[in-house]
Design a protein around this motif. Structure first.
Motif, PDB file in Angstrom:
ATOM      1  N   LEU A 152       0.828  -1.206   0.000  1.00  0.00           N
ATOM      2  CA  LEU A 152       0.000   0.000   0.000  1.00  0.00           C
ATOM      3  C   LEU A 152       0.859   1.252   0.000  1.00  0.00           C
ATOM      4  CD1 LEU A 152      -2.892   1.019   0.067  1.00  0.00           C
ATOM      5  CD2 LEU A 152      -2.801   0.986   2.566  1.00  0.00           C
ATOM      6  N   SER A 153       1.948   1.235   0.760  1.00  0.00           N
ATOM      7  CA  SER A 153       2.853   2.396   0.776  1.00  0.00           C
ATOM      8  C   SER A 153       3.476   2.617  -0.600  1.00  0.00           C
ATOM      9  CB  SER A 153       3.944   2.196   1.831  1.00  0.00           C
ATOM     10  OG  SER A 153       3.392   2.074   3.122  1.00  0.00           O
ATOM     11  N   GLU A 154       3.885   1.513  -1.249  1.00  0.00           N
ATOM     12  CA  GLU A 154       4.444   1.642  -2.596  1.00  0.00           C
ATOM     13  C   GLU A 154       3.405   2.172  -3.570  1.00  0.00           C
ATOM     14  OE1 GLU A 154       5.937  -2.154  -3.615  1.00  0.00           O
ATOM     15  OE2 GLU A 154       7.630  -2.108  -2.193  1.00  0.00           O
ATOM     16  N   ALA A 155       2.169   1.679  -3.437  1.00  0.00           N
ATOM     17  CA  ALA A 155       1.102   2.160  -4.323  1.00  0.00           C
ATOM     18  C   ALA A 155       0.835   3.647  -4.103  1.00  0.00           C
ATOM     19  CB  ALA A 155      -0.169   1.345  -4.098  1.00  0.00           C
ATOM     20  N   ARG A 156       0.832   4.066  -2.828  1.00  0.00           N
ATOM     21  CA  ARG A 156       0.650   5.494  -2.542  1.00  0.00           C
ATOM     22  C   ARG A 156       1.771   6.327  -3.146  1.00  0.00           C
ATOM     23  NH1 ARG A 156      -0.663   4.945   3.921  1.00  0.00           N
ATOM     24  NH2 ARG A 156      -2.901   4.357   3.754  1.00  0.00           N
ATOM     25  N   LEU A 157       3.021   5.864  -2.935  1.00  0.00           N
ATOM     26  CA  LEU A 157       4.167   6.611  -3.455  1.00  0.00           C
ATOM     27  C   LEU A 157       4.115   6.715  -4.983  1.00  0.00           C
ATOM     28  CD1 LEU A 157       6.880   8.008  -3.000  1.00  0.00           C
ATOM     29  CD2 LEU A 157       7.961   5.746  -3.054  1.00  0.00           C
ATOM     30  N   LEU A 158       3.833   5.580  -5.621  1.00  0.00           N
ATOM     31  CA  LEU A 158       3.767   5.599  -7.082  1.00  0.00           C
ATOM     32  C   LEU A 158       2.638   6.485  -7.587  1.00  0.00           C
ATOM     33  CD1 LEU A 158       4.461   1.835  -7.896  1.00  0.00           C
ATOM     34  CD2 LEU A 158       6.019   3.779  -8.171  1.00  0.00           C
ATOM     35  N   SER A 159       1.507   6.447  -6.903  1.00  0.00           N
ATOM     36  CA  SER A 159       0.387   7.287  -7.334  1.00  0.00           C
ATOM     37  C   SER A 159       0.725   8.771  -7.185  1.00  0.00           C
ATOM     38  CB  SER A 159      -0.870   6.947  -6.532  1.00  0.00           C
ATOM     39  OG  SER A 159      -0.681   7.229  -5.148  1.00  0.00           O
ATOM     40  N   TRP A 160       1.363   9.141  -6.050  1.00  0.00           N
ATOM     41  CA  TRP A 160       1.756  10.539  -5.859  1.00  0.00           C
ATOM     42  C   TRP A 160       2.806  10.955  -6.890  1.00  0.00           C
ATOM     43  CZ3 TRP A 160      -0.702  14.214  -3.549  1.00  0.00           C
ATOM     44  CH2 TRP A 160      -1.535  13.951  -2.469  1.00  0.00           C
ATOM     45  N   LEU A 161       3.767  10.058  -7.152  1.00  0.00           N
ATOM     46  CA  LEU A 161       4.773  10.379  -8.165  1.00  0.00           C
ATOM     47  C   LEU A 161       4.143  10.531  -9.541  1.00  0.00           C
ATOM     48  CD1 LEU A 161       7.742   8.039  -7.127  1.00  0.00           C
ATOM     49  CD2 LEU A 161       7.553  10.518  -6.811  1.00  0.00           C
ATOM     50  N   ALA A 162       3.211   9.659  -9.889  1.00  0.00           N
ATOM     51  CA  ALA A 162       2.549   9.746 -11.196  1.00  0.00           C
ATOM     52  C   ALA A 162       1.758  11.043 -11.324  1.00  0.00           C
ATOM     53  CB  ALA A 162       1.634   8.537 -11.400  1.00  0.00           C
ATOM     54  N   VAL A 163       1.009  11.371 -10.249  1.00  0.00           N
ATOM     55  CA  VAL A 163       0.229  12.622 -10.286  1.00  0.00           C
ATOM     56  C   VAL A 163       1.156  13.831 -10.369  1.00  0.00           C
ATOM     57  CG1 VAL A 163      -1.322  14.096  -8.962  1.00  0.00           C
ATOM     58  CG2 VAL A 163      -1.765  11.641  -9.119  1.00  0.00           C
ATOM     59  N   ALA A 164       2.232  13.825  -9.546  1.00  0.00           N
ATOM     60  CA  ALA A 164       3.176  14.947  -9.568  1.00  0.00           C
ATOM     61  C   ALA A 164       3.851  15.069 -10.930  1.00  0.00           C
ATOM     62  CB  ALA A 164       4.225  14.771  -8.475  1.00  0.00           C
ATOM     63  N   ALA A 165       4.240  13.935 -11.518  1.00  0.00           N
ATOM     64  CA  ALA A 165       4.886  13.985 -12.833  1.00  0.00           C
ATOM     65  C   ALA A 165       3.930  14.488 -13.899  1.00  0.00           C
ATOM     66  CB  ALA A 165       5.412  12.592 -13.202  1.00  0.00           C
ATOM     67  N   ALA A 166       2.666  14.023 -13.867  1.00  0.00           N
ATOM     68  CA  ALA A 166       1.689  14.472 -14.865  1.00  0.00           C
ATOM     69  C   ALA A 166       1.406  15.959 -14.726  1.00  0.00           C
ATOM     70  CB  ALA A 166       0.398  13.659 -14.721  1.00  0.00           C
ATOM     71  N   VAL A 167       1.190  16.416 -13.485  1.00  0.00           N
ATOM     72  CA  VAL A 167       0.918  17.843 -13.260  1.00  0.00           C
ATOM     73  C   VAL A 167       2.129  18.685 -13.630  1.00  0.00           C
ATOM     74  CG1 VAL A 167       0.383  19.573 -11.509  1.00  0.00           C
ATOM     75  CG2 VAL A 167      -0.831  17.395 -11.512  1.00  0.00           C
ATOM     76  N   ALA A 168       3.348  18.200 -13.258  1.00  0.00           N
ATOM     77  CA  ALA A 168       4.561  18.956 -13.582  1.00  0.00           C
ATOM     78  C   ALA A 168       4.758  19.044 -15.092  1.00  0.00           C
ATOM     79  CB  ALA A 168       5.774  18.298 -12.932  1.00  0.00           C
ATOM     80  N   LEU A 169       4.527  17.920 -15.803  1.00  0.00           N
ATOM     81  CA  LEU A 169       4.664  17.943 -17.260  1.00  0.00           C
ATOM     82  C   LEU A 169       3.653  18.878 -17.884  1.00  0.00           C
ATOM     83  CD1 LEU A 169       5.980  16.788 -19.802  1.00  0.00           C
ATOM     84  CD2 LEU A 169       4.301  14.925 -19.730  1.00  0.00           C
ATOM     85  N   PHE A 170       2.434  18.814 -17.400  1.00  0.00           N
ATOM     86  CA  PHE A 170       1.391  19.710 -17.906  1.00  0.00           C
ATOM     87  C   PHE A 170       1.737  21.172 -17.624  1.00  0.00           C
ATOM     88  CE2 PHE A 170      -2.673  21.941 -17.192  1.00  0.00           C
ATOM     89  CZ  PHE A 170      -3.239  21.794 -18.452  1.00  0.00           C
ATOM     90  N   PHE A 171       2.180  21.433 -16.387  1.00  0.00           N
ATOM     91  CA  PHE A 171       2.510  22.806 -16.016  1.00  0.00           C
ATOM     92  C   PHE A 171       3.713  23.325 -16.802  1.00  0.00           C
ATOM     93  CE2 PHE A 171       4.868  25.748 -13.201  1.00  0.00           C
ATOM     94  CZ  PHE A 171       3.932  26.761 -13.124  1.00  0.00           C
ATOM     95  N   LEU A 172       4.744  22.479 -16.955  1.00  0.00           N
ATOM     96  CA  LEU A 172       5.927  22.912 -17.708  1.00  0.00           C
ATOM     97  C   LEU A 172       5.599  23.151 -19.176  1.00  0.00           C
ATOM     98  CD1 LEU A 172       8.676  20.590 -16.177  1.00  0.00           C
ATOM     99  CD2 LEU A 172       8.307  23.031 -15.748  1.00  0.00           C
ATOM    100  N   SER A 173       4.742  22.316 -19.745  1.00  0.00           N
ATOM    101  CA  SER A 173       4.345  22.511 -21.146  1.00  0.00           C
ATOM    102  C   SER A 173       3.611  23.834 -21.312  1.00  0.00           C
ATOM    103  CB  SER A 173       3.466  21.342 -21.607  1.00  0.00           C
ATOM    104  OG  SER A 173       4.157  20.114 -21.497  1.00  0.00           O
ATOM    105  N   LEU A 174       2.643  24.076 -20.426  1.00  0.00           N
ATOM    106  CA  LEU A 174       1.923  25.349 -20.502  1.00  0.00           C
ATOM    107  C   LEU A 174       2.850  26.525 -20.223  1.00  0.00           C
ATOM    108  CD1 LEU A 174      -1.510  24.600 -18.776  1.00  0.00           C
ATOM    109  CD2 LEU A 174      -1.006  24.806 -21.206  1.00  0.00           C
ATOM    110  N   SER A 175       3.789  26.340 -19.275  1.00  0.00           N
ATOM    111  CA  SER A 175       4.729  27.422 -18.964  1.00  0.00           C
ATOM    112  C   SER A 175       5.589  27.757 -20.171  1.00  0.00           C
ATOM    113  CB  SER A 175       5.617  27.020 -17.779  1.00  0.00           C
ATOM    114  OG  SER A 175       4.856  26.805 -16.618  1.00  0.00           O
ATOM    115  N   ALA A 176       6.037  26.717 -20.893  1.00  0.00           N
ATOM    116  CA  ALA A 176       6.843  26.976 -22.084  1.00  0.00           C
ATOM    117  C   ALA A 176       6.041  27.753 -23.125  1.00  0.00           C
ATOM    118  CB  ALA A 176       7.331  25.646 -22.674  1.00  0.00           C
ATOM    119  N   ILE A 177       4.782  27.367 -23.304  1.00  0.00           N
ATOM    120  CA  ILE A 177       3.932  28.082 -24.276  1.00  0.00           C
ATOM    121  C   ILE A 177       3.699  29.516 -23.826  1.00  0.00           C
ATOM    122  CG2 ILE A 177       1.648  28.139 -25.330  1.00  0.00           C
ATOM    123  CD1 ILE A 177       1.612  25.088 -25.144  1.00  0.00           C
TER     124      ILE A 177
END
Length: 465
Positions: free
Chosen positions: A187-212
């Motif tokens: 469960l801890s690994e699943a939580r960590l992976l889910s937070w990392l996935a969400v953070a990576a997706a939001v960061a990628l989205f934010f960086l893409s919009l920031s570049a534009i």
């Protein structure tokens, strides 16, 4: 007031910085909300799947041991001892800390804690939902000792409905607590992976919009700078146009006065020159030597010769004045030809030598600029001849960048330009004619001579300064 100051400081920031600040806050907030939501869903799914696996495993072991629970109110001793042995040792004994078997009315049919068997309790919400056919599972850490385990042991609490094989009806519910050490790590690994996935997706989205946005902001800033430069250039051009307009007005006003002065000077030249000679000839015609009949022929011939000479002299002066007024065909001539013609005309009229120096390359000038150059050389040479006796006269033409420079020099006694008559036709006329084209006019004079200089742009008209 403070809020207004903050809003003013915010509005002064660039678009990219505003997006980075606001977008960063929104992105972090969105990441927290989405992460919490996704983590909750993953926890629920992992807990449900793990519980279903455990429940199926437990059910596969105890189901063959149980009697018909729909008709039985208690378990017989053989079944109870078999269950005690099953949960007291082996695989289930190591995994399940506590086990209870519930009947629909809240009666405990079996429990690893023998003191609970046969007791009846009001059915809890979890028990009611389990009897409705829903398997429930919850991960928690124990607040007290469960089955002899220490406080804080990670447990997986499971309520599993037991179905009658031939009818599928829920006849009992098994409640048990499984030691969830491995499950907690998963469960801890699943939580960590889910937070990392969400953070990576939001960061990628934010960086893409920031570049534009940064690219758009940079483009806006570049356009703003270019627009500011254009506005500055337009303002500068407007100031130049205003200066040229004012200069043109002054030149027009002074040109009117100069034209009147030119007419007066022309009238004075005609009056003092040809008119006096013609008047003299007219008086001689009415003299007694020509009228008297007894005048000797020789005297009469002498008188007529004198009259003829005065009339011829008057005609020469009239022709000289006309030559100064009539401009030769210079519109199609090159700059060097224009200056050469002005110098040659002056030399022929005054019989004085003029030294001429021309640059190696010529330049294209507008017709008005060519006329200005011709009149400048003509008038400067005439002034030098009139006031300096034509001593050491020189004409020099050079090129200074994109400007044409013409200088006329002499070696006369010179004069003080500050004391020159404001209404004088020569210098005033040259200055007005040159400045009307946007050029520059200057005079330097000393006891060693005088230099008159003009400079005009190669195109013919210079911008106002």
């Amino acid at each position: 007031m403070r809020l207004f100051g903050l809003f003013k400081r915010w509005s002064q920031q660039s678009l990219a910085r505003q997006f980075l600040l606001a977008g960063g806050v929104v992105s972090v907030s969105a990441a927290l909300v989405v992460g919490a939501f996704v983590t909750t869903l993953i926890e629920a799914a992992v807990t449900r799947n793990s519980a279903a696996t455990t429940a199926m495993y437990v059910d596969s072991i105890i189901a063959p041991l149980l009697p018909d629970l729909q008709s039985a109110e208690v378990l017989d001793d053989i079944t109870s001892r078999t269950l005690d042995e099953t949960f007291g040792q082996g695989a289930l004994g190591n995994r399940v800390l506590s086990f209870r078997l519930w009947r629909g009315d809240g009666t405990v049919l079996y429990a690893t804690d023998r003191g609970m068997v046969g007791k009846q309790f009001p059915p809890s919400e979890k028990l009611q939902r389990a009897f409705s056919g829903t398997m429930l599972a919850q991960f928690e850490r124990s607040d007290d000792e469960v089955g002899g385990s220490p406080v804080g042991t990670p447990l997986l609490e499971i309520y599993n409905p037991i179905l009658q094989p031939w009818s599928g009806e829920v006849v009992a519910v098994s409640e048990f607590y499984e030691v969830a050490q491995g499950f907690e790590r998963s469960l801890s690994e699943a939580r960590l992976l889910s937070w990392l996935a969400v953070a990576a997706a939001v960061a990628l989205f934010f960086l893409s919009l920031s570049a534009i946005v940064m690219r758009g902001s940079r483009m806006i800033e570049d356009q703003k700078v270019a627009l500011t430069q254009q506005v500055a250039e337009l303002s500068h051009l407007l100031q130049q146009n205003r200066a040229l307009h004012a200069r043109a007005q002054r030149a027009s006003q002074r040109a009117t006065a100069l034209n009147e002065s030119y007419l007066r000077r022309l009238g004075a030249d005609l009056h003092d020159g040809p008119a006096q000679l013609v008047a003299y000839a007219a008086l001689r015609i009415d003299s007694k030597l020509l009228v008297a009949e007894d005048t000797p022929r020789r005297l009469r011939q002498d008188e007529l010769s004198a009259i003829k000479a005065r009339l011829h002299e008057a005609m020469e002066e009239i022709r000289s004045i006309c030559r100064g007024l009539i401009l030769p065909d210079i519109e199609n001539a090159a700059l060097h030809d224009v200056i050469t013609r002005a110098v040659q005309a002056h030399s022929q009229r005054t019989n004085t030598p003029v030294t001429l120096h021309l640059s190696e390359t010529s330049a294209e000038l507008s017709p008005s600029a060519k006329i200005c150059v011709y009149r400048f050389v003509q008038e400067a040479l005439n002034n030098g001849f009139r006031h300096a006796g034509g001593i050491g006269q020189k004409v020099r033409q050079t090129v200074d960048g994109d400007h044409i420079v013409v200088e006329v020099e002499d070696e006369g006694p010179g004069f003080d330009p500050e004391r020159a008559r404001p209404g004088g036709l020569g210098l005033a006329g040259l200055r007005e004619r040159i400045e009307s084209l946007g050029g520059h006019f200057s005079v330097k004079s000393s006891d060693k001579g005088t230099t008159v200089r003009m400079m005009v742009a190669a195109g013919g008209v210079e911008q106002a300064q």
